[in-house]
Design a protein around this motif. Structure first.
Motif, PDB file in Angstrom:
ATOM      1  N   GLU A  87      52.911  41.230  39.959  1.00  0.00           N
ATOM      2  CA  GLU A  87      51.635  40.852  40.670  1.00  0.00           C
ATOM      3  C   GLU A  87      50.709  39.789  40.137  1.00  0.00           C
ATOM      4  O   GLU A  87      50.302  38.802  40.530  1.00  0.00           O
ATOM      5  CB  GLU A  87      50.924  42.205  40.719  1.00  0.00           C
ATOM      6  CG  GLU A  87      51.565  42.951  41.871  1.00  0.00           C
ATOM      7  CD  GLU A  87      51.033  44.357  42.090  1.00  0.00           C
ATOM      8  OE1 GLU A  87      51.051  44.947  43.391  1.00  0.00           O
ATOM      9  OE2 GLU A  87      50.703  44.962  41.123  1.00  0.00           O
ATOM     10  N   ARG A  98      49.599  35.784  41.139  1.00  0.00           N
ATOM     11  CA  ARG A  98      48.125  35.561  41.272  1.00  0.00           C
ATOM     12  C   ARG A  98      47.982  34.401  40.509  1.00  0.00           C
ATOM     13  O   ARG A  98      47.018  33.342  40.818  1.00  0.00           O
ATOM     14  CB  ARG A  98      47.298  36.904  40.712  1.00  0.00           C
ATOM     15  CG  ARG A  98      47.046  38.101  41.604  1.00  0.00           C
ATOM     16  CD  ARG A  98      46.426  39.020  41.211  1.00  0.00           C
ATOM     17  NE  ARG A  98      46.230  40.100  41.880  1.00  0.00           N
ATOM     18  CZ  ARG A  98      45.562  40.447  42.930  1.00  0.00           C
ATOM     19  NH1 ARG A  98      44.638  39.486  43.501  1.00  0.00           N
ATOM     20  NH2 ARG A  98      45.754  41.725  43.603  1.00  0.00           N
ATOM     21  N   GLN A 127      49.153  31.493  42.198  1.00  0.00           N
ATOM     22  CA  GLN A 127      48.445  31.037  43.407  1.00  0.00           C
ATOM     23  C   GLN A 127      47.023  30.585  42.882  1.00  0.00           C
ATOM     24  O   GLN A 127      46.437  29.543  43.373  1.00  0.00           O
ATOM     25  CB  GLN A 127      47.836  32.363  44.262  1.00  0.00           C
ATOM     26  CG  GLN A 127      46.912  32.209  45.345  1.00  0.00           C
ATOM     27  CD  GLN A 127      46.420  33.401  46.014  1.00  0.00           C
ATOM     28  OE1 GLN A 127      46.905  34.547  45.614  1.00  0.00           O
ATOM     29  NE2 GLN A 127      45.808  33.195  47.007  1.00  0.00           N
TER      30      GLN A 127
END
Length: 65
Positions: free
Chosen positions: A30, A34, A37
């Motif tokens: 995760e 992130r 992104q």
């Protein structure tokens, strides 16, 4: 969990991402997602902040009718 693969990173990078994931109460996957992104958004923001060319300005100002 989705299919996985292995990537090689330095021990230092692994320690930093592990620590960051723990601080955020996330999995490493995760946290890395992130980060990717955020990098993509940074690139988009820089692209949007650049001056338009004369051709781009003319196209945006053109009559659509």
């Amino acid at each position: 969990m989705a299919e996985t693969t292995t990537i090689r990173i330095s021990r230092g990078t692994h320690a930093r991402v592990t620590r960051l994931a723990a601080e955020r109460h996330e999995t490493i996957d995760e946290t890395v997602s992130r980060a990717i992104q955020a990098l993509r958004q940074d690139v988009m923001a820089r692209d949007l902040a650049t001056e338009l060319t004369d051709d781009e300005t003319a196209w945006l100002d053109a009559d659509a009718g």
